[in-house]
Write a protein that holds these residues in place. Sequence first.
Motif, PDB file in Angstrom:
ATOM      1  N   GLU A 183      -2.877   7.472   2.704  1.00 43.82           N
ATOM      2  CA  GLU A 183      -3.047   7.413   3.388  1.00 43.82           C
ATOM      3  C   GLU A 183      -4.710   7.293   4.371  1.00 43.82           C
ATOM      4  OE1 GLU A 183       1.007   8.871   4.914  1.00 43.82           O
ATOM      5  OE2 GLU A 183      -0.021  10.522   3.632  1.00 43.82           O
ATOM      6  N   THR A 186      -5.230   9.687   7.779  1.00 41.88           N
ATOM      7  CA  THR A 186      -5.463  11.394   7.462  1.00 41.88           C
ATOM      8  C   THR A 186      -6.549  11.850   6.749  1.00 41.88           C
ATOM      9  OG1 THR A 186      -4.378  11.054   4.917  1.00 41.88           O
ATOM     10  CG2 THR A 186      -2.456  11.367   7.259  1.00 41.88           C
ATOM     11  N   THR A 189      -6.885  12.708   2.910  1.00 47.78           N
ATOM     12  CA  THR A 189      -7.324  11.071   2.110  1.00 47.78           C
ATOM     13  C   THR A 189      -8.593  10.151   2.323  1.00 47.78           C
ATOM     14  OG1 THR A 189      -5.260  10.155   1.794  1.00 47.78           O
ATOM     15  CG2 THR A 189      -6.972   8.655   2.038  1.00 47.78           C
ATOM     16  N   PRO A 210      -2.969   1.307  -0.781  1.00 45.12           N
ATOM     17  CA  PRO A 210      -1.789   2.495   0.467  1.00 45.12           C
ATOM     18  C   PRO A 210      -0.787   3.274   0.038  1.00 45.12           C
ATOM     19  CG  PRO A 210      -2.608   0.192   1.045  1.00 45.12           C
ATOM     20  CD  PRO A 210      -2.982   0.203  -1.110  1.00 45.12           C
ATOM     21  N   LYS A 211      -0.248   4.198   0.306  1.00 42.27           N
ATOM     22  CA  LYS A 211       1.479   4.768  -0.122  1.00 42.27           C
ATOM     23  C   LYS A 211       2.027   4.244   0.644  1.00 42.27           C
ATOM     24  CE  LYS A 211       3.661   9.634   0.435  1.00 42.27           C
ATOM     25  NZ  LYS A 211       3.410  10.828   0.836  1.00 42.27           N
ATOM     26  N   SER A 212       2.905   3.053  -0.262  1.00 46.30           N
ATOM     27  CA  SER A 212       4.587   2.757   0.648  1.00 46.30           C
ATOM     28  C   SER A 212       5.594   3.538  -0.023  1.00 46.30           C
ATOM     29  CB  SER A 212       3.825   1.121   0.117  1.00 46.30           C
ATOM     30  OG  SER A 212       4.753   0.182   0.921  1.00 46.30           O
TER      31      SER A 212
END
Length: 250
Positions: A183, A186, A189, A210-212
């Motif tokens: 992320e 943030t 990260t 990426p987070k998804s």
Amino acid sequence: MIIACANQKGGVAKTTTVISLGGLLLNSGSCLVVDLDPQGNLTTGLGVEIQENQITTYEVITERATASDSLMTTSSGLSLMPSDINLAKGEPEILSKVGNFGLLKEFLEPIRYKFDHILIDCPPSLGLLTINGLTAADAVLIPVQCQFFALKGLASLLETIQSVQKRLNPNLKILGVLPTMAEPQTLMTQDVLVSLKKRLQNIHVFDPVPKSIKFSESNLAGEPISVYSGHKKLVQPYQVIADLIQAGNK
């Protein structure tokens, strides 16, 4: 080229990485993915339900069947050596076998050159199965989750890799570390990425994935992310690695 995807920490997207890379590598040739985890997440993540008579990694590693006997083609086009909970019995069963660290390498040898690429999804441990994966591989890719404890245990994994290089597989290379579930907005990260690059100066740190929720959805759909979503932001980090693997095969 055989790539092992390894990290003794669970939940770092090893399986998602194998499925995502496998889907992209299909663009340049055939690809076999090997489920070396008793949890069988790679198998289920490719939409496969193990049937009663299906030969799995367990039968292969314990010499009840050949690697060729276990192979199946998934709906995505990837060839799969599937796994299920029975593989948990395999590790203690092969403890007493001579050369038990190199069994997977031995069993993959007859089929190795039938595929342009082979990816191994190692279990979340540094046990005999993971060492078999590292011994069979030409290179290892290390996914690391972008969280506070991301670096915890990484030193142990690197020590294990060094031991394998010294005693079992001198040609094993570290392809790199892949930060996952990032992320970028943030501080967490950002700190993890800085720490990884600072501590791993001799190891390549790839751009983060990426987070998804799309990754979980694609696993439920039994499809690589490039097929399920195709969103460039999600696919590109894996495409860079796929290009590197393809270049190494030439």
